[in-house]
Design a protein around this motif. Structure first.
Motif, PDB file in Angstrom:
ATOM      1  N   ALA A 173      -8.774 -14.386  23.828  1.00 46.36           N
ATOM      2  CA  ALA A 173      -8.852 -15.837  23.666  1.00 46.36           C
ATOM      3  C   ALA A 173     -10.304 -16.288  23.564  1.00 46.36           C
ATOM      4  O   ALA A 173     -10.649 -17.161  22.751  1.00 46.36           O
ATOM      5  CB  ALA A 173      -8.160 -16.527  24.847  1.00 46.36           C
ATOM      6  N   ASP A 174     -11.170 -15.683  24.372  1.00 43.47           N
ATOM      7  CA  ASP A 174     -12.577 -16.054  24.327  1.00 43.47           C
ATOM      8  C   ASP A 174     -13.212 -15.641  22.998  1.00 43.47           C
ATOM      9  O   ASP A 174     -14.116 -16.316  22.495  1.00 43.47           O
ATOM     10  CB  ASP A 174     -13.315 -15.403  25.495  1.00 43.47           C
ATOM     11  CG  ASP A 174     -14.391 -16.313  26.078  1.00 43.47           C
ATOM     12  OD1 ASP A 174     -14.390 -17.512  25.767  1.00 43.47           O
ATOM     13  OD2 ASP A 174     -15.229 -15.817  26.849  1.00 43.47           O
ATOM     14  N   HIS A 192     -11.668 -15.736  20.170  1.00 38.04           N
ATOM     15  CA  HIS A 192     -11.271 -16.803  19.248  1.00 38.04           C
ATOM     16  C   HIS A 192     -12.203 -18.003  19.383  1.00 38.04           C
ATOM     17  O   HIS A 192     -12.582 -18.622  18.386  1.00 38.04           O
ATOM     18  CB  HIS A 192      -9.823 -17.227  19.517  1.00 38.04           C
ATOM     19  CG  HIS A 192      -8.805 -16.315  18.905  1.00 38.04           C
ATOM     20  ND1 HIS A 192      -8.712 -16.113  17.547  1.00 38.04           N
ATOM     21  CD2 HIS A 192      -7.818 -15.564  19.471  1.00 38.04           C
ATOM     22  CE1 HIS A 192      -7.719 -15.272  17.287  1.00 38.04           C
ATOM     23  NE2 HIS A 192      -7.159 -14.918  18.432  1.00 38.04           N
ATOM     24  N   ARG A 193     -12.574 -18.325  20.619  1.00 36.50           N
ATOM     25  CA  ARG A 193     -13.521 -19.434  20.817  1.00 36.50           C
ATOM     26  C   ARG A 193     -14.838 -19.137  20.101  1.00 36.50           C
ATOM     27  O   ARG A 193     -15.390 -19.995  19.417  1.00 36.50           O
ATOM     28  CB  ARG A 193     -13.805 -19.619  22.307  1.00 36.50           C
ATOM     29  CG  ARG A 193     -12.747 -20.348  23.096  1.00 36.50           C
ATOM     30  CD  ARG A 193     -13.325 -20.732  24.464  1.00 36.50           C
ATOM     31  NE  ARG A 193     -14.399 -21.690  24.320  1.00 36.50           N
ATOM     32  CZ  ARG A 193     -15.381 -21.852  25.207  1.00 36.50           C
ATOM     33  NH1 ARG A 193     -15.436 -21.096  26.289  1.00 36.50           N
ATOM     34  NH2 ARG A 193     -16.309 -22.759  25.012  1.00 36.50           N
ATOM     35  N   ALA A 210      -7.229 -19.813  20.735  1.00 39.60           N
ATOM     36  CA  ALA A 210      -7.488 -19.522  22.142  1.00 39.60           C
ATOM     37  C   ALA A 210      -6.463 -20.224  23.020  1.00 39.60           C
ATOM     38  O   ALA A 210      -5.922 -19.633  23.971  1.00 39.60           O
ATOM     39  CB  ALA A 210      -8.903 -19.958  22.519  1.00 39.60           C
ATOM     40  N   VAL A 253     -11.109 -20.174  30.008  1.00 33.94           N
ATOM     41  CA  VAL A 253     -11.197 -20.064  28.549  1.00 33.94           C
ATOM     42  C   VAL A 253     -10.447 -21.211  27.877  1.00 33.94           C
ATOM     43  O   VAL A 253     -10.946 -21.831  26.925  1.00 33.94           O
ATOM     44  CB  VAL A 253     -10.656 -18.708  28.063  1.00 33.94           C
ATOM     45  CG1 VAL A 253     -10.593 -18.670  26.543  1.00 33.94           C
ATOM     46  CG2 VAL A 253     -11.524 -17.567  28.572  1.00 33.94           C
ATOM     47  N   GLU A 254      -9.258 -21.517  28.378  1.00 33.10           N
ATOM     48  CA  GLU A 254      -8.497 -22.617  27.767  1.00 33.10           C
ATOM     49  C   GLU A 254      -9.236 -23.944  27.922  1.00 33.10           C
ATOM     50  O   GLU A 254      -9.305 -24.741  26.976  1.00 33.10           O
ATOM     51  CB  GLU A 254      -7.107 -22.736  28.392  1.00 33.10           C
ATOM     52  CG  GLU A 254      -6.301 -23.859  27.743  1.00 33.10           C
ATOM     53  CD  GLU A 254      -4.943 -24.101  28.357  1.00 33.10           C
ATOM     54  OE1 GLU A 254      -4.256 -25.037  27.895  1.00 33.10           O
ATOM     55  OE2 GLU A 254      -4.569 -23.368  29.296  1.00 33.10           O
ATOM     56  N   ALA A 286     -11.913 -24.063  25.454  1.00 34.06           N
ATOM     57  CA  ALA A 286     -11.383 -24.300  24.108  1.00 34.06           C
ATOM     58  C   ALA A 286     -11.043 -25.769  23.911  1.00 34.06           C
ATOM     59  O   ALA A 286     -11.282 -26.341  22.838  1.00 34.06           O
ATOM     60  CB  ALA A 286     -10.154 -23.421  23.872  1.00 34.06           C
TER      61      ALA A 286
END
Length: 322
Positions: A201-202, A204-205, A213, A236-237, A240
Motif C-alpha cells: 500500500a505504501d 502505491h502511495r 493504497a 498508510v491509509e 493516502a
C-alpha cells in the motif's frame, strides 16, 4: 533524533511499514542482519558496489576439463578468459551480484528461510543464501547494494516466494517502489501471504496511487492482522487520505485506532505521531501539541522527533500570545 515518517509524507527511509513479520527473514535481518524492518535509517542514495562476484563452481558446477579444452559445460571460467571477452552485460552483472564477503557462508540464514531453499541444488542454495544474508546485513546502511544482492538471488531462484519477498523488501528500502510492488505481488501469488500488504500500500502511495493504497487497506485480511501490522496499515491509509486532500477522513481513520493503548511498543508511538502530525496539518495546533507530548512520553527510543515538534508548537503559541 530520528524523524518518523508522518501520515502525509511519502514512504521514505524514516519509518516504513513493518508488516508484522516477514517470512523471508533476509532484508529484515532474520538471517543475521540484526534489523526488524526493511529499513529504518540512512539514505536512499547507496550505490551498488563496483566489484562484481565472479561466477564459480558454487553457481554453475563442474571443473575444468582434463583435456585442456577449457571449462566443461556449466563449469567456471577463469577471470582471464572473462577479461578477454570484455565487460559483463547488464544481465550478467545482475546475476553475479555484488562481491560477497568471505565470512558470509549462508548458514547465518534463519532456519525457516533456509528450509525453503532446500528444493534447489546444494551449491545453488548456498549461493542464494549468501546473497540473502548479505542483503539483510546491508539493508539499513546500504539499501541499494542490499537490493543488488537480492536481485542476484532472484536471478538464480525466481520461483521461490521467499526470494521474491526479499527482493521486494530490499527494493522498497532502496526506494524502487514499482519493483518492490512487482516482487511482493509475485510473492503473494506464490504463498498467499498478506504480511506485506502495508508495504504494498505504501508503494502505491509513493507511485502516486493513493486510491490503490486505500483499497489495499480495506482488504479483508487486514482485520486479522496483529496490532503492529494493523497500525502500519492505518498509518498508510491515513497518509493516502491526506495525499487525496482528505484531512478529515485521515483523522477519522487514525481515531479508530488504539491511540490510548497502554503499550509502549513502536507501533503505538507511530500511531500517536501520525495523529499529532495530521492534527497540526488540519490547523488544530493545541490538540497536536498534546498528542506530540503523548508521543514523546512513550518514545524512549526516540523513534520520532515528537519532542522537537512540540517545542516548535509551544514557541509559536508563546509568540502568538505575546
Amino acid at each position: 533524533m530520528a524523524h518518523e515518517r508522518s501520515g502525509n509524507q511519502k514512504p521514505g527511509r524514516g519509518g516504513r511499514p513493518s508488516a508484522g513479520g516477514s517470512s523471508s527473514g533476509a532484508p529484515r535481518g532474520r538471517g543475521g542482519a540484526g534489523g526488524s524492518k526493511p529499513s529504518s535509517k540512512g539514505g536512499r542514495d547507496g550505490q551498488a558496489r563496483d566489484g562484481q562476484a565472479r561466477r564459480g563452481a558454487d553457481q554453475r558446477g563442474g571443473e575444468r576439463r582434463s583435456d585442456g579444452r577449457g571449462p566443461s559445460r556449466g563449469g567456471p571460467r577463469d577471470r582471464g578468459a572473462r577479461d578477454e571477452r570484455g565487460p559483463r552485460t547488464a544481465d550478467q552483472a545482475v546475476y553475479d551480484g555484488p562481491e560477497l564477503p568471505e565470512d558470509i557462508t549462508g548458514k547465518e540464514l534463519d532456519r525457516a528461510v533456509a528450509n525453503q531453499l532446500k528444493g534447489l541444488p546444494e551449491k545453488l542454495a548456498a549461493r542464494v543464501a549468501r546473497h540473502l544474508v548479505a542483503a539483510g546485513q546491508l539493508v539499513d546502511e546500504d539499501p541499494e547494494t542490499a537490493y543488488q544482492h537480492t536481485l542476484a538471488a532472484r536471478a538464480r531462484a525466481p520461483r521461490l516466494a521467499v526470494v521474491r519477498e526479499a527482493a521486494g523488501e530490499a527494493a522498497y528500502a532502496a526506494g524502487h517502489y514499482a519493483e518492490a510492488l512487482a516482487d511482493l505481488r509475485a510473492a503473494k501469488r506464490m504463498n498467499g501471504a498478506t504480511d506485506y500488504l502495508p508495504i504494498m500500500a505504501d508503494c502505491h502511495r509513493a507511485l502516486g496511487q493513493p486510491e490503490q493504497a486505500v483499497k489495499l487497506a480495506h482488504s479483508p485480511s487486514v482485520a486479522n492482522f496483529a496490532s503492529p501490522a494493523k497500525a502500519e496499515m492505518t498509518i498508510v491509509e491515513a497518509g493516502a487520505r491526506r495525499d487525496m486532500g482528505q484531512l478529515d477522513a485521515a483523522l477519522r481513520v487514525l481515531e479508530q485506532a488504539p491511540l490510548m493503548s497502554k503499550s509502549r511498543e513502536s507501533w503505538v508511538v507511530r500511531l500517536r505521531y501520525a495523529y499529532a502530525d495530521t492534527l497540526e496539518a488540519a490547523g488544530r495546533a493545541t490538540e497536536a501539541l498534546m498528542w506530540f507530548h503523548r508521543t514523546d512520553a512513550i518514545d524512549a527510543d526516540e523513534l520520532t522527533d515528537a519532542a522537537a515538534r512540540a517545542a516548535v508548537l509551544e514557541k509559536a503559541q508563546d509568540q502568538s500570545g505575546a
